[in-house]
Design an enzyme around this catalytic site. Structure first.
Site, mmCIF file in Angstrom:
data_model
loop_
_atom_site.group_PDB
_atom_site.id
_atom_site.type_symbol
_atom_site.label_atom_id
_atom_site.label_comp_id
_atom_site.label_asym_id
_atom_site.label_seq_id
_atom_site.Cartn_x
_atom_site.Cartn_y
_atom_site.Cartn_z
ATOM 1 N N SER A 142 0.885 -1.176 0.000
ATOM 2 C CA SER A 142 0.000 0.000 0.000
ATOM 3 C C SER A 142 0.914 1.215 0.000
ATOM 4 O O SER A 142 2.112 1.100 0.317
ATOM 5 C CB SER A 142 -0.847 -0.016 1.278
ATOM 6 O OG SER A 142 -1.399 1.254 1.545
ATOM 7 N N TYR A 155 -2.028 -1.423 10.366
ATOM 8 C CA TYR A 155 -2.009 -1.533 8.898
ATOM 9 C C TYR A 155 -0.685 -0.998 8.356
ATOM 10 O O TYR A 155 -0.025 -1.635 7.524
ATOM 11 C CB TYR A 155 -3.192 -0.745 8.326
ATOM 12 C CG TYR A 155 -3.452 -0.945 6.853
ATOM 13 C CD1 TYR A 155 -4.176 -2.047 6.390
ATOM 14 C CD2 TYR A 155 -3.003 -0.016 5.901
ATOM 15 C CE1 TYR A 155 -4.442 -2.215 5.036
ATOM 16 C CE2 TYR A 155 -3.262 -0.175 4.554
ATOM 17 C CZ TYR A 155 -3.984 -1.282 4.123
ATOM 18 O OH TYR A 155 -4.246 -1.441 2.780
HETATM 19 P P1 NAD Z 1 -11.688 -6.354 -0.162
HETATM 20 O O1 NAD Z 1 -12.280 -6.241 1.200
HETATM 21 O O2 NAD Z 1 -12.507 -6.007 -1.338
HETATM 22 O O3 NAD Z 1 -11.090 -7.821 -0.374
HETATM 23 C C1 NAD Z 1 -10.299 -8.464 0.589
HETATM 24 C C2 NAD Z 1 -10.534 -9.954 0.491
HETATM 25 O O4 NAD Z 1 -9.675 -10.595 1.450
HETATM 26 C C3 NAD Z 1 -11.975 -10.367 0.833
HETATM 27 O O5 NAD Z 1 -12.502 -11.204 -0.186
HETATM 28 C C4 NAD Z 1 -11.828 -11.117 2.156
HETATM 29 O O6 NAD Z 1 -12.767 -12.170 2.328
HETATM 30 C C5 NAD Z 1 -10.404 -11.636 2.041
HETATM 31 N N1 NAD Z 1 -9.837 -11.993 3.346
HETATM 32 C C6 NAD Z 1 -9.884 -11.283 4.497
HETATM 33 N N2 NAD Z 1 -9.295 -11.961 5.489
HETATM 34 C C7 NAD Z 1 -8.866 -13.128 4.958
HETATM 35 C C8 NAD Z 1 -8.191 -14.261 5.480
HETATM 36 N N3 NAD Z 1 -7.842 -14.333 6.772
HETATM 37 N N4 NAD Z 1 -7.900 -15.285 4.648
HETATM 38 C C9 NAD Z 1 -8.253 -15.222 3.337
HETATM 39 N N5 NAD Z 1 -8.897 -14.197 2.790
HETATM 40 C C10 NAD Z 1 -9.203 -13.157 3.593
HETATM 41 O O7 NAD Z 1 -10.362 -5.448 -0.080
HETATM 42 P P2 NAD Z 1 -9.371 -4.888 -1.212
HETATM 43 O O8 NAD Z 1 -9.456 -3.399 -1.144
HETATM 44 O O9 NAD Z 1 -9.552 -5.574 -2.510
HETATM 45 O O10 NAD Z 1 -7.969 -5.272 -0.545
HETATM 46 C C11 NAD Z 1 -7.094 -6.255 -1.067
HETATM 47 C C12 NAD Z 1 -5.685 -5.922 -0.626
HETATM 48 O O11 NAD Z 1 -5.293 -4.651 -1.162
HETATM 49 C C13 NAD Z 1 -5.498 -5.813 0.890
HETATM 50 O O12 NAD Z 1 -4.270 -6.397 1.269
HETATM 51 C C14 NAD Z 1 -5.466 -4.319 1.126
HETATM 52 O O13 NAD Z 1 -4.763 -3.971 2.288
HETATM 53 C C15 NAD Z 1 -4.754 -3.861 -0.126
HETATM 54 N N6 NAD Z 1 -4.932 -2.451 -0.467
HETATM 55 C C16 NAD Z 1 -6.173 -1.962 -0.684
HETATM 56 C C17 NAD Z 1 -6.300 -0.615 -0.989
HETATM 57 C C18 NAD Z 1 -7.638 0.009 -1.223
HETATM 58 O O14 NAD Z 1 -7.694 1.256 -1.259
HETATM 59 N N7 NAD Z 1 -8.703 -0.738 -1.415
HETATM 60 C C19 NAD Z 1 -5.164 0.210 -1.087
HETATM 61 C C20 NAD Z 1 -3.909 -0.349 -0.861
HETATM 62 C C21 NAD Z 1 -3.804 -1.689 -0.560
#
Ligand code: NAD
Length: 260
Positions: A142, A155
């Protein structure tokens, strides 16, 4: 097709960024394992992406559970014969000021992001090393792998930690042709972010619109969200890069928020 016959395991691929990476990798010829919490959740994504199920498998994998990760990776190899690409993407967000952060929430977040990255990496490497055909490990970092924001202590800690793990994997994996890199997205409109907007508004005492314009997108060059497709294209670049020249690195894809 940049990933013809490659096998990718993507954690957290039932939603958001992970789902879009799965869709993009399938279109590039890969076989994709959707690893997520619960068989039903993973299978629902398979149903949408690849109803025939020929090129996709849903895997029930809580990334914090050692046995579930071992079993899940074996299930993928039983179905597709190998693992070429791991994307450690599963993640959650919990916002609170440090002085009010519950220890259990701190532990939960670190476990999903860091234990999850370690366990999935360890299992994938065992197969990649044995196969002898190299591989690509990609961590979902991130902008918070590079800087901090208030209310996000665990985080920020976890996302910085992934850069350390990536560098260690790059060092050890090189002689096996295994590369490791980190993608560092800015804010992407996914369920993870949608949930935070009202929470941050409450904590900071400002409107939800102000959270978006003055907190989330304030330091971008153009006030725009990064998209799931922007992140998927970056993942495709790392996954299809052909040599060890690109390893141990992190790329920020964020509309200019944090320039390295
Ligand atoms: P999201 O909530 O849409 O998807 C996350 C997925 O992870 C979900 O399907 C959830 O069921 C799964 N998950 C959660 N805990 C879990 C576990 N213990 N085992 C297996 N699966 C698990 O979120 P997203 O925004 O798509 O995030 C995905 C990644 O991207 C994360 O690591 C997040 O930190 C990172 N990220 C997101 C953003 C953003 O702005 N959305 C920015 C930077 C980084």
């Amino acid at each position: 097709m940049k990933l013809k016959d490659k096998v990718a395991v993507i954690t957290g691929a039932a939603s958001g960024i992970g789902y879009e990476m799965a869709r993009t990798f399938l279109a590039e010829g890969a076989k994709v394992a959707i690893a997520d919490l619960g068989q039903h959740r993973a299978d629902a994504a398979v149903e949408k992406l690849d109803p025939s199920g020929h090129n996709t498998i849903g895997v029930d994998m809580n990334v914090t559970d050692e046995k579930a990760v071992e079993k899940g990776m074996k299930t993928v190899v039983d179905k597709f014969g190998k693992i070429d690409i791991l994307i450690s993407n599963a993640g959650v967000q919990i916002v609170n000021p440090i002085d009010e952060f519950k220890f259990s929430d701190w532990q939960k977040l670190l476990s999903i992001h860091l234990d999850g990255a370690f366990l999935t990496t360890r299992e994938a490497l065992k197969y990649m090393y044995k196969q002898g055909t190299g591989g690509s490990v990609i961590y979902m970092g991130s902008v918070h792998s590079k800087l901090a924001s208030p209310l996000k202590a665990p985080y920020v800690t976890a996302k910085h930690g992934l850069i350390g793990l990536c560098k260690a994997v790059a060092k050890e994996g090189a002689k096996h042709g295994v590369r490791a890199n980190v993608i560092c997205p800015g804010f992407v409109r996914t369920p993870l972010v949608d949930k935070q907007i009202p929470e941050q508004a409450k904590e900071l005492g400002i409107s939800e619109e102000k959270v978006v314009s003055d907190v989330m997108l304030k330091d971008t060059v153009d006030g725009e969200f990064t998209t799931t497709q922007d992140v998927a294209q970056t993942a495709l670049f790392f996954a299809s890069f052909p040599s060890n020249a690109l390893t141990g690195q992190s790329v920020v894809v964020s509309h200019g928020w944090y320039m390295q």
